[in-house]
Scaffold this motif. Sequence first.
Motif, mmCIF file in Angstrom:
data_model
loop_
_atom_site.group_PDB
_atom_site.id
_atom_site.type_symbol
_atom_site.label_atom_id
_atom_site.label_comp_id
_atom_site.label_asym_id
_atom_site.label_seq_id
_atom_site.Cartn_x
_atom_site.Cartn_y
_atom_site.Cartn_z
ATOM 1 N N LEU A 1 36.890 47.788 47.637
ATOM 2 C CA LEU A 1 37.097 48.227 49.022
ATOM 3 C C LEU A 1 38.280 47.497 49.656
ATOM 4 O O LEU A 1 39.123 48.108 50.314
ATOM 5 N N GLU A 2 38.371 46.187 49.440
ATOM 6 C CA GLU A 2 39.486 45.408 49.983
ATOM 7 C C GLU A 2 40.815 45.814 49.360
ATOM 8 O O GLU A 2 41.830 45.888 50.044
ATOM 9 N N MET A 3 40.813 46.100 48.070
ATOM 10 C CA MET A 3 42.045 46.542 47.408
ATOM 11 C C MET A 3 42.479 47.910 47.928
ATOM 12 O O MET A 3 43.676 48.180 48.028
ATOM 13 N N GLN A 4 41.544 48.742 48.282
ATOM 14 C CA GLN A 4 41.873 50.064 48.813
ATOM 15 C C GLN A 4 42.488 49.973 50.211
ATOM 16 O O GLN A 4 43.121 50.916 50.656
ATOM 17 N N HIS A 5 42.311 48.830 50.867
ATOM 18 C CA HIS A 5 42.873 48.621 52.200
ATOM 19 C C HIS A 5 44.155 47.780 52.182
ATOM 20 O O HIS A 5 44.619 47.339 53.226
ATOM 21 N N GLN A 6 44.696 47.558 50.995
ATOM 22 C CA GLN A 6 45.961 46.839 50.890
ATOM 23 C C GLN A 6 47.097 47.767 51.321
ATOM 24 O O GLN A 6 46.892 48.945 51.574
ATOM 25 N N VAL A 7 48.294 47.250 51.375
ATOM 26 C CA VAL A 7 49.450 48.010 51.858
ATOM 27 C C VAL A 7 49.988 49.002 50.835
ATOM 28 O O VAL A 7 50.870 49.788 51.162
ATOM 29 N N PHE A 8 49.463 48.976 49.625
ATOM 30 C CA PHE A 8 49.948 49.858 48.574
ATOM 31 C C PHE A 8 49.379 51.262 48.747
ATOM 32 O O PHE A 8 48.332 51.444 49.360
ATOM 33 N N ASN A 9 50.065 52.241 48.147
ATOM 34 C CA ASN A 9 49.513 53.592 48.214
ATOM 35 C C ASN A 9 48.257 53.670 47.338
ATOM 36 O O ASN A 9 47.985 52.768 46.539
ATOM 37 N N ALA A 10 47.498 54.736 47.483
ATOM 38 C CA ALA A 10 46.187 54.865 46.836
ATOM 39 C C ALA A 10 46.272 54.776 45.315
ATOM 40 O O ALA A 10 45.402 54.173 44.677
ATOM 41 N N GLU A 11 47.307 55.372 44.726
ATOM 42 C CA GLU A 11 47.431 55.350 43.265
ATOM 43 C C GLU A 11 47.686 53.940 42.745
ATOM 44 O O GLU A 11 47.095 53.518 41.746
ATOM 45 N N ILE A 12 48.562 53.211 43.417
ATOM 46 C CA ILE A 12 48.854 51.832 42.990
ATOM 47 C C ILE A 12 47.625 50.960 43.190
ATOM 48 O O ILE A 12 47.263 50.171 42.313
ATOM 49 N N SER A 13 46.961 51.091 44.331
ATOM 50 C CA SER A 13 45.739 50.313 44.574
ATOM 51 C C SER A 13 44.684 50.606 43.521
ATOM 52 O O SER A 13 44.016 49.690 43.041
ATOM 53 N N ALA A 14 44.532 51.874 43.154
ATOM 54 C CA ALA A 14 43.534 52.252 42.146
ATOM 55 C C ALA A 14 43.824 51.584 40.807
ATOM 56 O O ALA A 14 42.900 51.157 40.104
ATOM 57 N N MET A 15 45.094 51.463 40.453
ATOM 58 C CA MET A 15 45.458 50.781 39.204
ATOM 59 C C MET A 15 45.264 49.272 39.326
ATOM 60 O O MET A 15 44.751 48.632 38.408
ATOM 61 N N LEU A 16 45.695 48.707 40.450
ATOM 62 C CA LEU A 16 45.606 47.257 40.631
ATOM 63 C C LEU A 16 44.165 46.755 40.622
ATOM 64 O O LEU A 16 43.917 45.610 40.223
ATOM 65 N N ILE A 17 43.236 47.591 41.052
ATOM 66 C CA ILE A 17 41.823 47.195 41.067
ATOM 67 C C ILE A 17 41.397 46.708 39.686
ATOM 68 O O ILE A 17 40.650 45.738 39.566
ATOM 69 N N TYR A 18 41.887 47.346 38.654
ATOM 70 C CA TYR A 18 41.507 46.982 37.292
ATOM 71 C C TYR A 18 42.535 46.059 36.624
ATOM 72 O O TYR A 18 42.172 45.182 35.837
ATOM 73 N N ILE A 19 43.793 46.265 36.939
ATOM 74 C CA ILE A 19 44.850 45.498 36.287
ATOM 75 C C ILE A 19 44.820 44.023 36.670
ATOM 76 O O ILE A 19 44.987 43.150 35.810
ATOM 77 N N VAL A 20 44.595 43.720 37.941
ATOM 78 C CA VAL A 20 44.652 42.320 38.387
ATOM 79 C C VAL A 20 43.629 41.449 37.659
ATOM 80 O O VAL A 20 44.003 40.444 37.036
ATOM 81 N N PRO A 21 42.328 41.790 37.690
ATOM 82 C CA PRO A 21 41.393 40.918 36.956
ATOM 83 C C PRO A 21 41.633 40.935 35.440
ATOM 84 O O PRO A 21 41.445 39.915 34.778
ATOM 85 N N ALA A 22 42.080 42.066 34.907
ATOM 86 C CA ALA A 22 42.370 42.120 33.466
ATOM 87 C C ALA A 22 43.516 41.178 33.114
ATOM 88 O O ALA A 22 43.446 40.456 32.108
ATOM 89 N N PHE A 23 44.563 41.162 33.930
ATOM 90 C CA PHE A 23 45.687 40.254 33.685
ATOM 91 C C PHE A 23 45.265 38.797 33.842
ATOM 92 O O PHE A 23 45.736 37.925 33.102
ATOM 93 N N GLU A 24 44.403 38.511 34.820
ATOM 94 C CA GLU A 24 43.928 37.140 34.996
ATOM 95 C C GLU A 24 43.145 36.688 33.756
ATOM 96 O O GLU A 24 43.327 35.562 33.283
ATOM 97 N N LEU A 25 42.311 37.569 33.218
ATOM 98 C CA LEU A 25 41.540 37.219 32.022
ATOM 99 C C LEU A 25 42.435 37.146 30.780
ATOM 100 O O LEU A 25 42.208 36.312 29.900
ATOM 101 N N LEU A 26 43.454 37.974 30.714
ATOM 102 C CA LEU A 26 44.421 37.897 29.613
ATOM 103 C C LEU A 26 45.142 36.549 29.650
ATOM 104 O O LEU A 26 45.344 35.914 28.607
#
Length: 146
Positions: free
Chosen positions: A38-63
């Motif tokens: 929900l917080e990522m969906q309210h970021q300044v990015f457009n919906a498509e970028i936010s939808a990707m970042l929701i999964y990419i950010v924690p995946a990159f942190e774990l990588l």
Amino acid sequence: MSAIRSKYYALQVISAAFILLWIYTAGSKLINFGTYRLEMQHQVFNAEISAMLIYIVPAFELLAVLLLLFERTNKIGLIFSLLLIAAFTGYIFLITIGYFPKVPCSCGGVIRSLGWKGHLLFNLIFLILAIFALNIKIKREAVGKE
């Protein structure tokens, strides 16, 4: 203790600090995934970028954690950590100077409670640590220590 040994221990401590940071931040996002999404969906990015970042950010942190854990990939993990923390720091800097409107912090736990200026300082410290550790790693490799 020799300077070489001290730098080796500093490198190990900084790598461990990043491992803890990335496990903590990715873990808090995944444990509270609904709130994080929900917080990522309210970021300044457009919906498509936010939808990707929701999964990419924690995946990159774990990588980054996986890369930092092993001696063979530690340097790549440090570079990856530097890039992640630099991106997060740049984004927070833009928020603190008012470039972006007030946005929710999608970080979890204690980091969320720091406020934007505290969060910026926290990230700057980790940015400096990443640069320092990477410098040590590169110098160690140049003299054949690894």
